[in-house]
Write a protein that holds these residues in place. Structure first.
Motif, PDB file in Angstrom:
ATOM      1  N   ALA A 247      26.978  44.816  35.919  1.00 20.04           N
ATOM      2  CA  ALA A 247      28.244  44.100  36.437  1.00 20.04           C
ATOM      3  C   ALA A 247      28.488  44.184  37.825  1.00 20.04           C
ATOM      4  O   ALA A 247      27.804  44.723  38.690  1.00 20.04           O
ATOM      5  N   GLY A 248      29.785  43.482  37.923  1.00 21.82           N
ATOM      6  CA  GLY A 248      30.027  43.529  39.461  1.00 21.82           C
ATOM      7  C   GLY A 248      30.146  42.157  40.167  1.00 21.82           C
ATOM      8  O   GLY A 248      30.293  42.245  41.240  1.00 21.82           O
ATOM      9  N   PHE A 249      29.844  41.169  39.569  1.00 21.84           N
ATOM     10  CA  PHE A 249      29.666  39.962  40.197  1.00 21.84           C
ATOM     11  C   PHE A 249      31.241  39.391  40.548  1.00 21.84           C
ATOM     12  O   PHE A 249      32.292  39.982  40.081  1.00 21.84           O
ATOM     13  N   GLU A 250      31.337  38.424  41.631  1.00 21.88           N
ATOM     14  CA  GLU A 250      32.435  38.037  42.143  1.00 21.88           C
ATOM     15  C   GLU A 250      32.922  36.948  41.143  1.00 21.88           C
ATOM     16  O   GLU A 250      32.330  36.088  40.768  1.00 21.88           O
ATOM     17  N   ASP A 251      34.090  37.049  40.204  1.00 24.00           N
ATOM     18  CA  ASP A 251      34.237  36.280  39.194  1.00 24.00           C
ATOM     19  C   ASP A 251      35.705  35.721  39.550  1.00 24.00           C
ATOM     20  O   ASP A 251      36.585  35.959  40.073  1.00 24.00           O
ATOM     21  N   ILE A 252      35.954  34.872  38.384  1.00 23.71           N
ATOM     22  CA  ILE A 252      37.334  34.314  38.246  1.00 23.71           C
ATOM     23  C   ILE A 252      38.088  35.250  37.133  1.00 23.71           C
ATOM     24  O   ILE A 252      37.679  35.246  35.945  1.00 23.71           O
TER      25      ILE A 252
ATOM     26  N   PRO B 202      40.112  47.608  33.616  1.00 24.52           N
ATOM     27  CA  PRO B 202      40.676  47.161  34.883  1.00 24.52           C
ATOM     28  C   PRO B 202      41.056  48.370  35.893  1.00 24.52           C
ATOM     29  O   PRO B 202      41.139  48.022  37.043  1.00 24.52           O
ATOM     30  N   LEU B 203      41.116  49.373  35.240  1.00 26.43           N
ATOM     31  CA  LEU B 203      41.623  50.752  36.464  1.00 26.43           C
ATOM     32  C   LEU B 203      40.169  51.355  37.121  1.00 26.43           C
ATOM     33  O   LEU B 203      40.167  51.358  38.037  1.00 26.43           O
ATOM     34  N   PHE B 204      39.184  51.275  36.082  1.00 26.79           N
ATOM     35  CA  PHE B 204      37.998  51.919  36.837  1.00 26.79           C
ATOM     36  C   PHE B 204      36.562  51.454  36.663  1.00 26.79           C
ATOM     37  O   PHE B 204      35.687  51.541  37.300  1.00 26.79           O
ATOM     38  N   GLY B 205      36.828  49.870  36.441  1.00 30.80           N
ATOM     39  CA  GLY B 205      35.777  49.019  36.329  1.00 30.80           C
ATOM     40  C   GLY B 205      34.548  49.218  35.225  1.00 30.80           C
ATOM     41  O   GLY B 205      33.602  48.477  35.352  1.00 30.80           O
ATOM     42  N   ASP B 206      34.803  50.089  34.267  1.00 34.40           N
ATOM     43  CA  ASP B 206      33.574  50.406  33.458  1.00 34.40           C
ATOM     44  C   ASP B 206      33.473  48.895  32.669  1.00 34.40           C
ATOM     45  O   ASP B 206      34.295  48.605  32.196  1.00 34.40           O
ATOM     46  N   LEU B 207      32.173  48.723  32.430  1.00 32.66           N
ATOM     47  CA  LEU B 207      31.908  47.640  31.531  1.00 32.66           C
ATOM     48  C   LEU B 207      31.939  47.989  30.129  1.00 32.66           C
ATOM     49  O   LEU B 207      31.471  48.833  29.608  1.00 32.66           O
ATOM     50  N   MET B 208      32.838  46.966  29.481  1.00 37.49           N
ATOM     51  CA  MET B 208      32.938  47.050  27.848  1.00 37.49           C
ATOM     52  C   MET B 208      32.208  46.091  27.114  1.00 37.49           C
ATOM     53  O   MET B 208      31.643  46.757  25.976  1.00 37.49           O
TER      54      MET B 208
ATOM     55  N   GLU C  56      31.043  49.384  24.646  1.00 44.16           N
ATOM     56  CA  GLU C  56      32.036  50.053  24.301  1.00 44.16           C
ATOM     57  C   GLU C  56      33.363  49.455  24.171  1.00 44.16           C
ATOM     58  O   GLU C  56      34.106  49.302  25.451  1.00 44.16           O
ATOM     59  N   ALA C  57      33.635  48.537  22.962  1.00 45.88           N
ATOM     60  CA  ALA C  57      35.014  48.069  23.124  1.00 45.88           C
ATOM     61  C   ALA C  57      36.261  48.758  23.405  1.00 45.88           C
ATOM     62  O   ALA C  57      36.242  49.961  22.927  1.00 45.88           O
ATOM     63  N   PRO C  58      37.186  48.254  24.020  1.00 48.36           N
ATOM     64  CA  PRO C  58      38.428  48.748  24.370  1.00 48.36           C
ATOM     65  C   PRO C  58      39.097  49.491  22.966  1.00 48.36           C
ATOM     66  O   PRO C  58      39.094  48.438  22.141  1.00 48.36           O
ATOM     67  N   ALA C  59      39.666  50.461  22.950  1.00 47.35           N
ATOM     68  CA  ALA C  59      40.524  50.875  21.819  1.00 47.35           C
ATOM     69  C   ALA C  59      42.157  50.484  21.873  1.00 47.35           C
ATOM     70  O   ALA C  59      42.549  50.067  22.962  1.00 47.35           O
ATOM     71  N   VAL C  60      42.713  50.528  20.693  1.00 39.67           N
ATOM     72  CA  VAL C  60      44.156  50.218  20.676  1.00 39.67           C
ATOM     73  C   VAL C  60      44.757  50.822  21.925  1.00 39.67           C
ATOM     74  O   VAL C  60      44.600  52.168  22.066  1.00 39.67           O
TER      75      VAL C  60
END
Length: 451
Positions: A17-22, A116-122, A85-89
């Motif tokens: 993860a970590g590419f410059e994206d849109i 969006p806070l910690f950058g962890d890949l989901m 690890e998909a985000p939870a409710v």
């Protein structure tokens, strides 16, 4: 996924993860988006990635307007998703897309869903899109598409004085009989923006921001295929209230489509009791641009119940109408008003059949909402509707949502300013004479006092 080399696709899916994206999406997971584990479902993630590709191409100048003028359309070939690890409710997420090599004639995007806070890949995925003409034949993308996509990253960025709060694409399920996005889905977008703000402010678990007053203004129609961006800007904060403005822009044209001004109060979802902001939350809101005040005026209470009222809805709140806290969602709430408006308009001569035959309808231009109390899972509800004003090209509708037997204290009251719309020309037109006559028979107050 349709790619020339499956091994290349597998390698791409395995990249770090970590590419410059849109940025192509941002939000907070709601109950209706989850699987049996309470996490964002694979189908929802796939939908977000597909919509993200359309959003990015719209930002690059290949949106509904441009494609319609050229007789072209976008077609998604396929998509592939790999979930870590998909985000939870209740958890926030951000979607970023980056152009990648694809089959000849196609545009490929690598997608990453991250915290969006910690950058962890989901989750990550790939999607490919092609251009087709009216006969379904492939058409080449413009020669400068790479430069356009590079510029899209800047175009999709939020203004300096606002925060990014989501984006989306108008789908068939979002459109009503008038042929434009129904008001309930503006409510969904604005509710998501409020949820993101709640996360950003760091409110304690179980504390939510409940609207107490709002003014929603609709400036331009959003039609099938339009891509939009939502931004948010806190304007005032007090110990017990927060004022915020959300805006929804068409990403292709840049036009402001709708805005809402909310006064929100922090409550404990389980009890409905006010939960004042602590000093740290007030400071955070101030850092985001809010003016710190001792208090915020929430305006007058409900209007007197005078005039002819028509019952336009009676039912109860089921679990799928609610958020994870058991409170009626903005979508389900506004859907009741939208349906009630249809009943009231039918009573004055604007039935669905007439709308389709005569090609006339209505478009809301302003909602003024007064929230008096939360509606919860299991509540029985009645919606009473009135005509509050008639103009040359405008109808003013008033709705009151109450619990049976508690009519004196509405849960919510809303005034809707609706303009008469020529559905062929997509412009304002006169209210038909017979509709005006029937509407005046239900008028709740004089035209002079209804404005």
């Amino acid at each position: 996924m349709q790619t020339g080399n499956q091994a290349d696709e597998d390698e791409m899916m395995a990249e770090d993860a970590g590419f410059e994206d849109i940025e192509a999406g941002r939000g907070v997971v709601v109950a209706g988006e989850t699987d049996a584990r309470g996490r964002m479902s694979a189908a929802t993630i796939t939908d977000r990635i597909t919509d993200g590709a359309v959003f990015v191409l719209s930002a690059a100048g290949l949106g509904r307007h441009a494609l319609s003028e050229q007789g072209l359309r976008l077609k998604v070939l396929a998509s592939a998703v790999e979930i870590d690890e998909a985000p939870a409710v209740g958890e926030a997420w951000r979607l970023g897309l980056q152009p990648v090599p694809a089959e000849e004639g196609a545009i490929g995007f690598a997608a990453e869903l991250v915290d969006p806070l910690f950058g962890d890949l989901m989750a990550r995925g790939l999607v490919e899109v092609i251009l087709e003409d009216a006969e379904g034949e492939p058409v080449s993308f413009p020669d400068d598409i790479a430069d356009r996509l590079a510029d899209a990253a800047t175009e999709a960025a939020a203004p300096d004085d606002s925060l990014p709060a989501g984006c989306g694409v108008v789908a068939t399920r979002h459109c009503d009989i008038m042929g434009h996005m129904n008001v309930q889905f503006y409510g969904v977008a604005f509710e998501q923006a409020t949820r993101l703000l709640t996360v950003g402010l760091g409110l304690p678990e179980g504390v939510v921001l409940k609207p107490t007053r709002s003014v929603i203004r609709f400036k331009a129609e959003q039609r099938l295929g339009d891509a939009f961006q939502v931004t948010t800007r806190p304007t005032m904060v007090a110990p017990d209230a927060l004022a915020v403005t959300h805006e929804l822009h068409n990403i292709e044209t840049g036009a402001l489509a709708a805005s809402v001004e909310y006064v929100l109060i922090p409550i404990t979802a389980a009890t409905g009791a006010t939960h004042p902001f602590d000093d740290e939350t007030v400071e955070t809101a101030a850092m985001l641009g809010a003016e710190v005040l001792a208090g915020i005026d929430i305006g007058p209470g409900p209007t007197p119940t005078e005039g002819v009222r028509v019952e336009t809805y009676r039912g109860s709140i089921d679990p799928w109408h609610c958020d994870e806290n058991g409170l009626l969602s903005q979508q389900a709430l506004i859907d009741r008003f939208s349906s009630g408006a249809g009943q009231l308009l039918g009573a004055i001569g604007l039935s669905g059949a007439r709308i389709q035959t005569d090609r006339i309808g209505t478009a809301a231009v302003e909602y003024r909402v007064r929230y008096e109390g939360p509606a919860r899972n299991g509540d029985a509800l009645v919606l009473e509707s009135q005509i509050a004003g008639v103009r040359d090209k405008v109808l003013i509708l008033r709705h009151r949502l109450v619990r049976p037997g508690e009519e004196a204290t509405p849960l919510l009251e809303i005034d809707v300013v609706a303009v008469m719309l020529d559905l062929e020309q997509r412009r304002a037109t006169r209210v038909p004479a017979d509709v005006t006559e029937r509407a005046r028979g239900l008028l709740v107050e004089t035209e002079a006092s209804a404005g």
